[in-house]
Design a protein around this motif. Structure first.
Motif, PDB file in Angstrom:
ATOM      1  N   GLY A  32     -47.143 -21.089  11.796  1.00 38.88           N
ATOM      2  CA  GLY A  32     -47.686 -22.230  12.560  1.00 38.88           C
ATOM      3  C   GLY A  32     -48.889 -22.668  12.123  1.00 38.88           C
ATOM      4  O   GLY A  32     -49.600 -23.177  12.558  1.00 38.88           O
ATOM      5  N   VAL A 140     -45.993 -20.328  24.017  1.00 35.24           N
ATOM      6  CA  VAL A 140     -46.984 -20.609  23.232  1.00 35.24           C
ATOM      7  C   VAL A 140     -46.326 -21.690  22.147  1.00 35.24           C
ATOM      8  O   VAL A 140     -46.778 -22.488  21.634  1.00 35.24           O
ATOM      9  CB  VAL A 140     -47.413 -19.349  22.535  1.00 35.24           C
ATOM     10  CG1 VAL A 140     -48.409 -19.971  21.440  1.00 35.24           C
ATOM     11  CG2 VAL A 140     -48.394 -18.680  23.645  1.00 35.24           C
ATOM     12  N   LEU A 141     -45.072 -21.129  21.756  1.00 37.20           N
ATOM     13  CA  LEU A 141     -44.361 -22.303  20.609  1.00 37.20           C
ATOM     14  C   LEU A 141     -43.533 -23.051  21.220  1.00 37.20           C
ATOM     15  O   LEU A 141     -42.594 -23.600  20.414  1.00 37.20           O
ATOM     16  CB  LEU A 141     -43.793 -21.048  19.622  1.00 37.20           C
ATOM     17  CG  LEU A 141     -44.868 -20.260  18.830  1.00 37.20           C
ATOM     18  CD1 LEU A 141     -44.213 -19.145  18.054  1.00 37.20           C
ATOM     19  CD2 LEU A 141     -45.547 -20.963  17.863  1.00 37.20           C
ATOM     20  N   TRP A 147     -49.482 -24.491  21.413  1.00 42.50           N
ATOM     21  CA  TRP A 147     -49.925 -23.647  20.034  1.00 42.50           C
ATOM     22  C   TRP A 147     -51.261 -24.051  19.551  1.00 42.50           C
ATOM     23  O   TRP A 147     -51.937 -22.870  19.139  1.00 42.50           O
ATOM     24  CB  TRP A 147     -48.880 -24.260  18.835  1.00 42.50           C
ATOM     25  CG  TRP A 147     -49.104 -23.559  17.765  1.00 42.50           C
ATOM     26  CD1 TRP A 147     -49.539 -24.190  16.430  1.00 42.50           C
ATOM     27  CD2 TRP A 147     -49.303 -22.162  17.197  1.00 42.50           C
ATOM     28  NE1 TRP A 147     -49.704 -23.331  15.455  1.00 42.50           N
ATOM     29  CE2 TRP A 147     -49.643 -22.018  15.783  1.00 42.50           C
ATOM     30  CE3 TRP A 147     -48.985 -21.071  18.119  1.00 42.50           C
ATOM     31  CZ2 TRP A 147     -49.789 -20.807  15.510  1.00 42.50           C
ATOM     32  CZ3 TRP A 147     -49.094 -19.870  17.413  1.00 42.50           C
ATOM     33  CH2 TRP A 147     -49.500 -19.803  16.014  1.00 42.50           C
ATOM     34  N   TYR A 150     -53.592 -21.850  21.517  1.00 40.35           N
ATOM     35  CA  TYR A 150     -53.483 -20.431  20.886  1.00 40.35           C
ATOM     36  C   TYR A 150     -54.079 -20.176  19.826  1.00 40.35           C
ATOM     37  O   TYR A 150     -54.692 -19.141  19.665  1.00 40.35           O
ATOM     38  CB  TYR A 150     -51.986 -19.879  21.151  1.00 40.35           C
ATOM     39  CG  TYR A 150     -51.923 -18.725  20.700  1.00 40.35           C
ATOM     40  CD1 TYR A 150     -52.211 -17.370  21.562  1.00 40.35           C
ATOM     41  CD2 TYR A 150     -51.276 -18.196  19.523  1.00 40.35           C
ATOM     42  CE1 TYR A 150     -52.041 -16.242  21.444  1.00 40.35           C
ATOM     43  CE2 TYR A 150     -51.174 -16.714  19.216  1.00 40.35           C
ATOM     44  CZ  TYR A 150     -51.614 -15.883  20.019  1.00 40.35           C
ATOM     45  OH  TYR A 150     -51.299 -14.522  19.778  1.00 40.35           O
ATOM     46  N   TYR A 151     -53.868 -21.304  18.741  1.00 41.92           N
ATOM     47  CA  TYR A 151     -54.571 -21.146  17.530  1.00 41.92           C
ATOM     48  C   TYR A 151     -55.896 -20.790  17.758  1.00 41.92           C
ATOM     49  O   TYR A 151     -56.390 -20.098  17.065  1.00 41.92           O
ATOM     50  CB  TYR A 151     -53.805 -22.299  16.831  1.00 41.92           C
ATOM     51  CG  TYR A 151     -54.252 -22.172  15.249  1.00 41.92           C
ATOM     52  CD1 TYR A 151     -53.407 -21.847  14.264  1.00 41.92           C
ATOM     53  CD2 TYR A 151     -55.503 -22.623  14.881  1.00 41.92           C
ATOM     54  CE1 TYR A 151     -53.635 -21.973  12.964  1.00 41.92           C
ATOM     55  CE2 TYR A 151     -55.762 -22.616  13.596  1.00 41.92           C
ATOM     56  CZ  TYR A 151     -54.963 -22.447  12.706  1.00 41.92           C
ATOM     57  OH  TYR A 151     -55.151 -22.368  11.207  1.00 41.92           O
ATOM     58  N   LYS A 171     -51.632 -29.692  14.392  1.00 45.70           N
ATOM     59  CA  LYS A 171     -50.688 -30.267  15.520  1.00 45.70           C
ATOM     60  C   LYS A 171     -49.777 -31.228  15.120  1.00 45.70           C
ATOM     61  O   LYS A 171     -48.850 -31.655  15.649  1.00 45.70           O
ATOM     62  CB  LYS A 171     -51.857 -30.448  16.463  1.00 45.70           C
ATOM     63  CG  LYS A 171     -52.246 -29.212  17.145  1.00 45.70           C
ATOM     64  CD  LYS A 171     -53.390 -29.333  17.970  1.00 45.70           C
ATOM     65  CE  LYS A 171     -53.177 -30.275  19.125  1.00 45.70           C
ATOM     66  NZ  LYS A 171     -54.319 -30.521  19.919  1.00 45.70           N
ATOM     67  N   MET A 174     -46.647 -30.056  13.343  1.00 46.24           N
ATOM     68  CA  MET A 174     -45.776 -29.485  14.462  1.00 46.24           C
ATOM     69  C   MET A 174     -45.198 -30.550  15.261  1.00 46.24           C
ATOM     70  O   MET A 174     -44.069 -30.053  16.040  1.00 46.24           O
ATOM     71  CB  MET A 174     -46.624 -28.483  15.188  1.00 46.24           C
ATOM     72  CG  MET A 174     -47.278 -27.134  14.767  1.00 46.24           C
ATOM     73  SD  MET A 174     -45.856 -26.118  14.239  1.00 46.24           S
ATOM     74  CE  MET A 174     -45.760 -26.475  12.340  1.00 46.24           C
ATOM     75  N   MET A 180     -41.673 -27.180  15.260  1.00 41.80           N
ATOM     76  CA  MET A 180     -42.005 -26.124  16.324  1.00 41.80           C
ATOM     77  C   MET A 180     -40.799 -25.146  16.267  1.00 41.80           C
ATOM     78  O   MET A 180     -41.088 -23.867  16.762  1.00 41.80           O
ATOM     79  CB  MET A 180     -42.004 -26.794  17.796  1.00 41.80           C
ATOM     80  CG  MET A 180     -43.334 -27.647  17.997  1.00 41.80           C
ATOM     81  SD  MET A 180     -44.839 -26.627  17.746  1.00 41.80           S
ATOM     82  CE  MET A 180     -44.566 -25.205  18.556  1.00 41.80           C
ATOM     83  N   ALA A 183     -41.380 -22.398  13.743  1.00 37.69           N
ATOM     84  CA  ALA A 183     -42.335 -21.448  14.159  1.00 37.69           C
ATOM     85  C   ALA A 183     -41.963 -20.570  15.177  1.00 37.69           C
ATOM     86  O   ALA A 183     -42.123 -19.272  15.150  1.00 37.69           O
ATOM     87  CB  ALA A 183     -43.520 -22.492  14.447  1.00 37.69           C
ATOM     88  N   ARG A 184     -41.116 -21.296  16.407  1.00 39.60           N
ATOM     89  CA  ARG A 184     -40.794 -20.280  17.350  1.00 39.60           C
ATOM     90  C   ARG A 184     -39.873 -19.325  16.676  1.00 39.60           C
ATOM     91  O   ARG A 184     -39.676 -18.357  17.119  1.00 39.60           O
ATOM     92  CB  ARG A 184     -40.086 -21.260  18.246  1.00 39.60           C
ATOM     93  CG  ARG A 184     -39.696 -20.297  19.579  1.00 39.60           C
ATOM     94  CD  ARG A 184     -39.399 -21.420  20.788  1.00 39.60           C
ATOM     95  NE  ARG A 184     -38.411 -22.509  20.469  1.00 39.60           N
ATOM     96  CZ  ARG A 184     -38.901 -23.733  20.107  1.00 39.60           C
ATOM     97  NH1 ARG A 184     -39.913 -24.196  20.374  1.00 39.60           N
ATOM     98  NH2 ARG A 184     -38.140 -24.783  19.875  1.00 39.60           N
TER      99      ARG A 184
END
Length: 274
Positions: A32, A140-141, A147, A150-151, A171, A174, A180, A183-184
């Motif tokens: 991420g 979150v992802l 994200w 959370y980051y 962002k 993403m 996304m 990353a997930r």
């Protein structure tokens, strides 16, 4: 300037700075994130005489999305392909978070390519995700906005002045198609490939961990466990007050630790540049 290599299923973006004849150092970011996460570290390493390569993970930054798999072993394969493309190393590989698992896996699989490891806030061992944790990871992802929240929460020390611009770039990246999902997939990878890997890694290693890293119940204990399990000499450096991104929160301290390590395992002018 961005450069690219083709790997099975897509391409990987990277950038080279520093002395072309210097010892090779490869910096890999976490899940991420972008290779710009090392923007405060890479210039200092290049200025010290190293050939510095920052790379994007598959599915991130300028690397392609749409790969069939995003497991930790795939990241190790990508690093191996990059090192061979750059001349075969041997390199000191710096891996943060998710890449803190790909780097030792690479060293175990391809020891001739690696002369040292620096693992920053590493997930270097298999992880366990219960159903609740899996649901949280998926949440979150699920969107760039979540994200981003959370980051930011992973920073327990000071955020650099250019942090808003970096987060905006993360962002924006993403929001691109497939990123996304990439990353997930990484976030849900429990990393079974890392079982039994650390004892096979015999190159010198540095573990850098923030004392307030919220991704680990006891950051110092995690760092010391990783160091103890590694098959070669390992040093632990705890960055006081840092969260999960000591290279952004305390770049001077992190860079100093990296340079001390590099001067030991890959001194400039030793004739082993890639």
């Amino acid at each position: 300037m961005s450069e690219f290599i083709d790997v099975p299923g897509g391409r990987i973006g990277y950038e080279v700075t520093g002395d072309p004849a210097g010892p090779l150092v490869v910096l890999a970011p976490g899940m991420g994130d972008l290779r710009g996460t090392y923007r405060h570290v890479a210039p200092a390493l290049a200025a010290a005489g190293y050939r510095v390569v920052t790379t994007d993970l598959r599915g991130h930054g300028e690397s392609a999305a749409g790969f069939a798999s995003y497991a930790v072993g795939d990241g190790a394969d990508d690093l191996a392909a990059l090192l061979r493309h750059l001349g075969g190393g041997p390199a000191v590989v710096v891996g943060h978070s998710f890449s803190g698992g790909t780097a030792p896996l690479l060293a175990a699989r391809e020891p001739a390519l690696v002369r040292g490891l620096a693992l920053v806030g590493p997930f270097a061992r298999p992880v366990s995700l219960n159903p609740v944790m899996k649901s949280l990871v998926r949440l979150v992802l699920s969107t760039p906005a979540l994200w981003g929240v959370y980051y930011k929460s992973l920073f327990k020390g000071p955020r650099p002045d250019d942090f808003p611009a970096h987060l905006a770039a993360v962002k924006a990246n993403m929001r691109e198609r497939g990123r996304m999902a990439a990353a997930r997939a990484m976030g849900l990878d429990t990393k079974p490939e890392l079982a039994g890997v650390l004892p096979k890694v015999t190159v010198p290693a540095l573990i850098v961990m923030g004392t307030k890293d919220p991704d680990f119940p006891d950051p110092r204990a995690e760092a010391e466990t990783v160091a103890a399990e590694l098959g070669g000499p390992a040093e632990v450096v705890m960055v006081e007050g840092a969260g999960h991104y000591p290279h952004q929160e305390f770049p001077a301290e992190t860079t100093d630790a990296l340079l001390r390590f590099l001067r030991q395992v890959a001194p400039v002018g030793d004739g082993m540049s890639a």
